[in-house]
Design an enzyme around this catalytic site. Structure first.
Site, PDB file in Angstrom:
ATOM      1  N   SER A  49      52.790  41.594  39.207  1.00 23.79           N
ATOM      2  CA  SER A  49      51.363  41.919  39.341  1.00 23.79           C
ATOM      3  C   SER A  49      50.849  42.865  38.271  1.00 23.79           C
ATOM      4  O   SER A  49      49.641  43.108  38.195  1.00 23.79           O
ATOM      5  CB  SER A  49      51.087  42.497  40.735  1.00 23.79           C
ATOM      6  OG  SER A  49      51.090  41.472  41.707  1.00 23.79           O
ATOM      7  N   LYS A  67      47.985  41.662  36.130  1.00 25.66           N
ATOM      8  CA  LYS A  67      46.566  41.854  36.455  1.00 25.66           C
ATOM      9  C   LYS A  67      45.954  43.002  35.663  1.00 25.66           C
ATOM     10  O   LYS A  67      44.721  43.132  35.605  1.00 25.66           O
ATOM     11  CB  LYS A  67      46.397  42.071  37.958  1.00 25.66           C
ATOM     12  CG  LYS A  67      46.841  40.859  38.779  1.00 25.66           C
ATOM     13  CD  LYS A  67      46.599  41.049  40.254  1.00 25.66           C
ATOM     14  CE  LYS A  67      47.044  39.827  41.050  1.00 25.66           C
ATOM     15  NZ  LYS A  67      48.498  39.710  41.156  1.00 25.66           N
ATOM     16  N   SER A 126      45.370  43.696  44.401  1.00 29.12           N
ATOM     17  CA  SER A 126      46.197  42.822  43.571  1.00 29.12           C
ATOM     18  C   SER A 126      46.041  41.370  44.006  1.00 29.12           C
ATOM     19  O   SER A 126      47.004  40.611  44.087  1.00 29.12           O
ATOM     20  CB  SER A 126      47.676  43.244  43.658  1.00 29.12           C
ATOM     21  OG  SER A 126      48.459  42.523  42.728  1.00 29.12           O
TER      22      SER A 126
END
Length: 240
Positions: free
Chosen positions: A78, A81, A140
């Protein structure tokens, strides 16, 4: 100044030692303590750290103090991101995108599996760029990442191409993105040393968020209940 230094200073001055020399002495002691701490950090055994790869970095100078297996390519998960947020906020700053723009979720949100982090957007649902940013950064959310990617570049593959272009522009060598959600894939990786440098650069851009006025509370778009049979008979509820 700590009490111990004040006590030392008063005691030495009372003995007739000039204050200037006392200050030099205290500065020397501080330097010695700092050097010893730095030497201790460099002399530890890397095998005692329970991590496959790691990097100790001076956040001010960017100098690498110590590292272990730092050149191994790792899946960013993640952290991907951060690049999505970087591009979104860059376009907002350039006037190409507005936080008040309302987007309509397309069928791209159906690509997100039930067990992935998400806002649980449904096809046809309307949501603002501001709310998608909150979902991307705070939750997220993979569906937020895909929706923003499609809005900015017209399609997810084209957005991934831009992610790789931005990575090269930032000097992120040996880095390649394959999706905006951070799903582990063979060609989705970056080396460990890039992470702290990239984090500093992205953090500077993320400060733009504080300039967005009247940020609304992230709305609840849906509530689902999923049985966690793998750990207990209880259920878990997600609210987005």
């Amino acid at each position: 100044m700590p009490k111990i230094f004040m006590f030392m200073t008063n005691g030495l001055v009372k003995k007739g030692i000039p204050l200037k020399r006392v200050i030099y002495l205290i500065a020397l002691l501080c330097w010695l303590c700092s050097s010893l701490a730095h030497a201790t950090l460099l002399s530890f055994n890397p095998e005692t750290v329970e991590a496959e790869a790691w990097t100790v970095l001076d956040p001010q100078s960017g100098q690498v103090i110590a590292e272990h297996n730092s050149q191994i390519q790792r899946a960013p998960a993640s952290l991907t991101k951060m690049m999505v947020a970087y591009i979104v906020l860059k376009d907002i700053q350039a006037g190409k995108l507005n936080v008040a723009d309302v987007l309509t979720a397309t069928s791209v949100v159906k690509q997100v599996m039930w067990d992935e982090s998400q806002m649980y957007l449904k096809e046809g649902e309307q949501i603002s760029v501001d709310q998608l940013l909150a979902g991307l950064i705070v939750m997220s959310a993979n569906d937020a990442a895909l929706t923003l990617a499609e809005r900015i570049s017209g399609s997810v593959p084209q957005f991934v191409a831009r992610m790789n272009q931005e990575a090269q522009a930032l000097g992120m060598q040996h880095t390649h993105f394959q999706n905006p959600a951070g799903i582990t894939m063979p060609e989705h990786y970056l080396p460990r040393p890039i992470w702290p440098v990239w984090h500093r650069r992205s953090s500077m851009t993320l400060r733009i968020i504080s300039l967005i006025p009247n940020r609304p509370v992230l709305p609840i778009t849906s509530v689902i209940t999923v049985p966690l049979t793998f750990c207990s008979n209880r259920t878990r509820r997600w609210m987005a």
